[in-house]
Scaffold this active site. Structure first.
Site, PDB file in Angstrom:
ATOM      1  N   ASP A  16      26.262  29.824  70.974  1.00 52.83           N
ATOM      2  CA  ASP A  16      25.827  30.023  69.523  1.00 52.83           C
ATOM      3  C   ASP A  16      26.552  31.311  69.119  1.00 52.83           C
ATOM      4  O   ASP A  16      27.207  32.142  70.019  1.00 52.83           O
ATOM      5  CB  ASP A  16      24.536  30.251  69.378  1.00 52.83           C
ATOM      6  CG  ASP A  16      23.762  30.794  68.166  1.00 52.83           C
ATOM      7  OD1 ASP A  16      24.401  30.074  66.965  1.00 52.83           O
ATOM      8  OD2 ASP A  16      23.188  31.576  67.990  1.00 52.83           O
ATOM      9  N   ASP A  18      25.680  33.892  66.278  1.00 57.53           N
ATOM     10  CA  ASP A  18      24.798  34.814  65.580  1.00 57.53           C
ATOM     11  C   ASP A  18      23.909  35.359  66.690  1.00 57.53           C
ATOM     12  O   ASP A  18      22.953  34.243  66.949  1.00 57.53           O
ATOM     13  CB  ASP A  18      24.231  34.754  64.264  1.00 57.53           C
ATOM     14  CG  ASP A  18      25.285  34.333  63.072  1.00 57.53           C
ATOM     15  OD1 ASP A  18      26.474  35.173  63.275  1.00 57.53           O
ATOM     16  OD2 ASP A  18      25.048  33.192  62.474  1.00 57.53           O
ATOM     17  N   ASN A 143      30.601  30.527  57.948  1.00 54.74           N
ATOM     18  CA  ASN A 143      31.719  31.642  57.979  1.00 54.74           C
ATOM     19  C   ASN A 143      32.125  31.783  59.583  1.00 54.74           C
ATOM     20  O   ASN A 143      32.686  32.931  59.824  1.00 54.74           O
ATOM     21  CB  ASN A 143      31.055  32.962  57.506  1.00 54.74           C
ATOM     22  CG  ASN A 143      30.431  32.381  55.998  1.00 54.74           C
ATOM     23  OD1 ASN A 143      31.202  32.007  55.316  1.00 54.74           O
ATOM     24  ND2 ASN A 143      29.028  33.082  55.908  1.00 54.74           N
TER      25      ASN A 143
END
Length: 246
Positions: A16, A18, A143
């Site tokens: 992952d 974040d 993003n």
């Protein structure tokens, strides 16, 4: 693979973004809080209760695609909104509009404050690749590529499955396992030979239900018990704790 803290059967690592690779979870939580608190001012009683940047973030939005996070949190307050369109302006009172407002705030905060990586994670990924394991970044964020480029880490991943790719392929987001499974397929690795690295409860659910060989929970906010409950095989505060990578 004991030097990496992984079972010998693991051939690929799915990370992952974040909260695992970058210190952006707190930025997302702050953007969600500002977005939802502004929106909830038009309500009364329980519906008007402000967004909790820890409890509500972990339970309803962390790790999920943006629109799913909007729907899930609003449902917890008994609120439904029209879906709207992806191009809705950030002041539109629609699911897509709220999601766009949140993204606008995140990008503003990232431009202002920049992005930092977790050095323990970067060292661990480098060690993983040095041992010949394949790597993928799996994130609901649209993003992702820009964030990886900003920290000079795009080259550390053989495959990227993010919000953009998921939309193109019509993959449901976490807590469904589809994005992690797509990453394993793109790497040419069986699910049971891939390890998932996540800090979000939704990500743990995805790892648990997806048939993966090992699920590593990364506890940045003191939720170790919850990570285990949602499917982690092991929980660490930083990936530097795994194996001999310190």
């Amino acid at each position: 693979m004991t030097e990496l803290g992984l079972p010998e059967t693991i051939q690929a690592c799915l990370f992952d973004l974040d909260g695992v690779v970058t210190r952006t979870a707190v930025v997302h939580a702050a953007a969600w809080k500002e977005t939802f608190d502004d929106f909830l001012r038009g309500y009364e009683g329980e519906r008007a209760r402000p967004f909790d940047a820890v409890a509500d973030y972990d339970e309803y939005v962390d790790g999920r695609p943006r629109a799913d996070g909007v729907r899930t949190f609003l449902a917890s307050r008994g609120i439904e909104l029209p879906e709207g369109d992806p191009g809705d302006p950030p002041d539109a009172r629609t699911v897509q509009g709220l999601g766009n407002r949140k993204n606008e705030l995140v990008l503003e905060k990232i431009r202002t404050d920049g992005v930092e990586s977790y050095e323990g994670t970067i060292r661990y990924i480098e060690a993983v690749r040095a041992k010949g394991l394949k790597t993928a970044i799996v994130s609901s964020s649209a993003n992702t590529r820009d964030v990886l480029r900003s920290i000079g880490a795009e080259h550390l991943f053989d495959v990227r499955i993010d919000g953009v790719v998921a939309a193109e392929r019509k993959l449901p987001g976490k807590p469904n396992p589809d994005t992690f499974q797509a990453a394993a397929r793109d790497l040419g690795v069986e699910y049971r030979r891939a390890a998932v690295f996540e800090d979000a409860l939704a990500g743990m659910d995805a790892g648990r239900s997806g048939g993966f060989g090992y699920v590593v929970g990364v506890d940045r906010v003191g939720q170790s018990d919850a990570l285990y409950k949602h499917g982690a095989d092991i929980v660490v505060k930083d990936l530097a704790e795994l194996g001999d990578n310190e």
